[in-house]
Design a protein around this motif. Structure first.
Motif, PDB file in Angstrom:
ATOM      1  N   PHE A  23       0.831  -1.204   0.000  1.00 11.74           N
ATOM      2  CA  PHE A  23       0.000   0.000   0.000  1.00 11.74           C
ATOM      3  C   PHE A  23       0.865   1.253   0.000  1.00 11.74           C
ATOM      4  N   SER A  24       1.828   1.318   0.920  1.00 11.63           N
ATOM      5  CA  SER A  24       2.644   2.525   1.025  1.00 11.63           C
ATOM      6  C   SER A  24       3.471   2.765  -0.225  1.00 11.63           C
ATOM      7  N   VAL A  25       4.010   1.714  -0.799  1.00 12.04           N
ATOM      8  CA  VAL A  25       4.779   1.863  -2.030  1.00 12.04           C
ATOM      9  C   VAL A  25       3.838   2.179  -3.197  1.00 12.04           C
ATOM     10  N   GLY A  26       2.648   1.572  -3.198  1.00 11.48           N
ATOM     11  CA  GLY A  26       1.667   1.829  -4.246  1.00 11.48           C
ATOM     12  C   GLY A  26       1.218   3.279  -4.290  1.00 11.48           C
ATOM     13  N   LEU A  27       1.195   3.954  -3.135  1.00  9.36           N
ATOM     14  CA  LEU A  27       0.849   5.375  -3.122  1.00  9.36           C
ATOM     15  C   LEU A  27       1.816   6.176  -3.984  1.00  9.36           C
ATOM     16  N   GLN A  32       2.135   8.484 -10.517  1.00 10.95           N
ATOM     17  CA  GLN A  32       2.427   8.585 -11.940  1.00 10.95           C
ATOM     18  C   GLN A  32       1.101   8.497 -12.677  1.00 10.95           C
ATOM     19  N   ALA A  33       1.069   8.941 -13.905  1.00  2.60           N
ATOM     20  CA  ALA A  33      -0.168   8.846 -14.691  1.00  2.60           C
ATOM     21  C   ALA A  33      -0.376   7.384 -15.085  1.00  2.60           C
ATOM     22  N   ILE A  34      -1.284   6.700 -14.399  1.00  3.27           N
ATOM     23  CA  ILE A  34      -1.522   5.270 -14.635  1.00  3.27           C
ATOM     24  C   ILE A  34      -2.996   5.071 -14.965  1.00  3.27           C
ATOM     25  N   ARG A  35      -3.246   4.300 -16.003  1.00  2.00           N
ATOM     26  CA  ARG A  35      -4.624   3.996 -16.411  1.00  2.00           C
ATOM     27  C   ARG A  35      -5.217   2.933 -15.491  1.00  2.00           C
ATOM     28  N   LEU A  36      -6.546   2.869 -15.466  1.00  3.24           N
ATOM     29  CA  LEU A  36      -7.226   1.915 -14.591  1.00  3.24           C
ATOM     30  C   LEU A  36      -6.903   0.461 -14.941  1.00  3.24           C
ATOM     31  N   LYS A  37      -6.764   0.148 -16.241  1.00 10.94           N
ATOM     32  CA  LYS A  37      -6.399  -1.220 -16.628  1.00 10.94           C
ATOM     33  C   LYS A  37      -5.026  -1.587 -16.072  1.00 10.94           C
ATOM     34  N   ARG A  38      -4.105  -0.639 -16.077  1.00  5.18           N
ATOM     35  CA  ARG A  38      -2.753  -0.880 -15.550  1.00  5.18           C
ATOM     36  C   ARG A  38      -2.831  -1.073 -14.040  1.00  5.18           C
ATOM     37  N   ILE A  39      -3.666  -0.301 -13.366  1.00  7.54           N
ATOM     38  CA  ILE A  39      -3.833  -0.444 -11.910  1.00  7.54           C
ATOM     39  C   ILE A  39      -4.334  -1.846 -11.580  1.00  7.54           C
ATOM     40  N   LEU A 146      -5.018  -3.920  -1.162  1.00 10.52           N
ATOM     41  CA  LEU A 146      -4.375  -2.717  -0.645  1.00 10.52           C
ATOM     42  C   LEU A 146      -3.556  -2.003  -1.729  1.00 10.52           C
ATOM     43  N   THR A 147      -2.972  -2.758  -2.660  1.00 14.86           N
ATOM     44  CA  THR A 147      -2.259  -2.132  -3.771  1.00 14.86           C
ATOM     45  C   THR A 147      -3.234  -1.372  -4.659  1.00 14.86           C
ATOM     46  N   TRP A 148      -4.362  -1.990  -4.978  1.00 14.67           N
ATOM     47  CA  TRP A 148      -5.377  -1.294  -5.778  1.00 14.67           C
ATOM     48  C   TRP A 148      -5.820  -0.008  -5.091  1.00 14.67           C
ATOM     49  N   THR A 149      -6.074  -0.094  -3.800  1.00 19.24           N
ATOM     50  CA  THR A 149      -6.521   1.077  -3.046  1.00 19.24           C
ATOM     51  C   THR A 149      -5.476   2.184  -3.099  1.00 19.24           C
ATOM     52  N   ALA A 150      -4.219   1.836  -2.871  1.00 20.08           N
ATOM     53  CA  ALA A 150      -3.141   2.833  -2.886  1.00 20.08           C
ATOM     54  C   ALA A 150      -2.965   3.450  -4.268  1.00 20.08           C
ATOM     55  N   LEU A 151      -2.996   2.629  -5.300  1.00 23.08           N
ATOM     56  CA  LEU A 151      -2.828   3.155  -6.655  1.00 23.08           C
ATOM     57  C   LEU A 151      -3.968   4.110  -7.017  1.00 23.08           C
ATOM     58  N   LEU A 152      -5.173   3.785  -6.600  1.00 19.81           N
ATOM     59  CA  LEU A 152      -6.309   4.664  -6.882  1.00 19.81           C
ATOM     60  C   LEU A 152      -6.202   5.976  -6.098  1.00 19.81           C
ATOM     61  N   ILE A 153      -5.764   5.888  -4.843  1.00 19.31           N
ATOM     62  CA  ILE A 153      -5.548   7.110  -4.058  1.00 19.31           C
ATOM     63  C   ILE A 153      -4.427   7.933  -4.685  1.00 19.31           C
ATOM     64  N   ARG A 156      -5.587   9.690  -7.829  1.00 20.16           N
ATOM     65  CA  ARG A 156      -6.402  10.869  -7.518  1.00 20.16           C
ATOM     66  C   ARG A 156      -5.506  12.013  -7.050  1.00 20.16           C
ATOM     67  N   THR A 157      -4.519  11.700  -6.223  1.00 20.19           N
ATOM     68  CA  THR A 157      -3.585  12.708  -5.729  1.00 20.19           C
ATOM     69  C   THR A 157      -2.769  13.293  -6.874  1.00 20.19           C
ATOM     70  N   HIS A 158      -2.426  12.458  -7.850  1.00 18.95           N
ATOM     71  CA  HIS A 158      -1.680  12.919  -9.028  1.00 18.95           C
ATOM     72  C   HIS A 158      -2.437  14.036  -9.719  1.00 18.95           C
ATOM     73  N   HIS A 159      -3.738  13.874  -9.864  1.00 23.83           N
ATOM     74  CA  HIS A 159      -4.546  14.896 -10.525  1.00 23.83           C
ATOM     75  C   HIS A 159      -4.636  16.165  -9.684  1.00 23.83           C
ATOM     76  N   LEU A 160      -4.593  16.029  -8.373  1.00 22.48           N
ATOM     77  CA  LEU A 160      -4.683  17.194  -7.500  1.00 22.48           C
ATOM     78  C   LEU A 160      -3.369  17.968  -7.424  1.00 22.48           C
ATOM     79  N   LEU A 161      -2.249  17.260  -7.446  1.00 21.32           N
ATOM     80  CA  LEU A 161      -0.945  17.898  -7.267  1.00 21.32           C
ATOM     81  C   LEU A 161      -0.243  18.258  -8.569  1.00 21.32           C
ATOM     82  N   GLY A 162      -0.690  17.740  -9.683  1.00 21.90           N
ATOM     83  CA  GLY A 162      -0.071  18.065 -10.967  1.00 21.90           C
ATOM     84  C   GLY A 162       1.338  17.515 -11.084  1.00 21.90           C
TER      85      GLY A 162
END
Length: 182
Positions: A23-27, A32-39, A146-153, A156-162
């Motif tokens: 989870f922590s590493v997945g965050l 990075q810009a990752i598509r849902l299929k890749r996640i 937990l990896t899926w959860t972290a990657l999705l978080i 979302r953070t990627h879009h907020l922080l640019g």
């Protein structure tokens, strides 16, 4: 009956702890810009590694556990630091394609680095029969979710922080690698 319930609770807690590593590493990776299929694929591969690595550890047995455990922890820390450092450098060099992305060989390096601790747990697991299969299954399931959860978080953070999201992700990975090493 009470002993088996305690064993199940212990295994679930251990699986959660191992999954929190992913989870922590997945965050960081998720920034990075990752598509849902890749996640989806990343989560499956991490889950598979969290099943295979403790199984290999169980097969090797407790004779080698004290020698291999320190090497596994060192390797995991160094890999995480290297991935984090690469992401930090990439932010400043303005490259379009990451040197080590969670694709192909990079995905296996990522999955391997976050599952090394489960290898060590597999070496030291003194369980037998169905409990071993249950433990390994829980390791894979928890780490995948937990990896899926972290990657999705992280996504979302990627879009907020640019553009600073990858820098933050690199710092998180590098810091987590230092924590593993220390």
């Amino acid at each position: 009956m009470v002993a088996s319930i305690n064993e199940i609770v212990s295994i679930i807690c251990m699986a959660f702890a191992l999954g929190m590593d992913a989870f922590s590493v997945g965050l960081g990776i998720g920034m990075q810009a990752i598509r849902l299929k890749r996640i989806l694929l990343i989560g499956f591969v991490v889950g598979i590694f969290h099943v295979v690595m403790p199984f290999i550890g169980l097969m090797l047995g407790s004779i080698l556990s004290s020698k291999i455990e320190s090497i596994a922890i060192l390797a995991a820390g160094l890999l995480l630091c290297a991935i984090g450092f690469q992401m930090i450098c990439q932010t400043f060099m303005k490259q379009q394609k990451p040197i080590l992305a969670p694709v192909g060989f990079g995905l296996f390096i990522f999955s391997f680095s976050v599952s090394l601790d489960s290898f060590s747990i597999g070496l030291s697991l003194g369980l037998s029969g169905a409990a071993t299969a249950f433990a390994i299954t829980m390791f894979g399931l928890f780490s995948m979710v937990l990896t899926w959860t972290a990657l999705l978080i992280g996504r979302r953070t990627h879009h907020l922080l640019g553009t600073y999201s990858e820098l933050l992700g690199g710092v998180i990975l590098f810091g987590f690698g230092l924590v593993v090493l220390l």
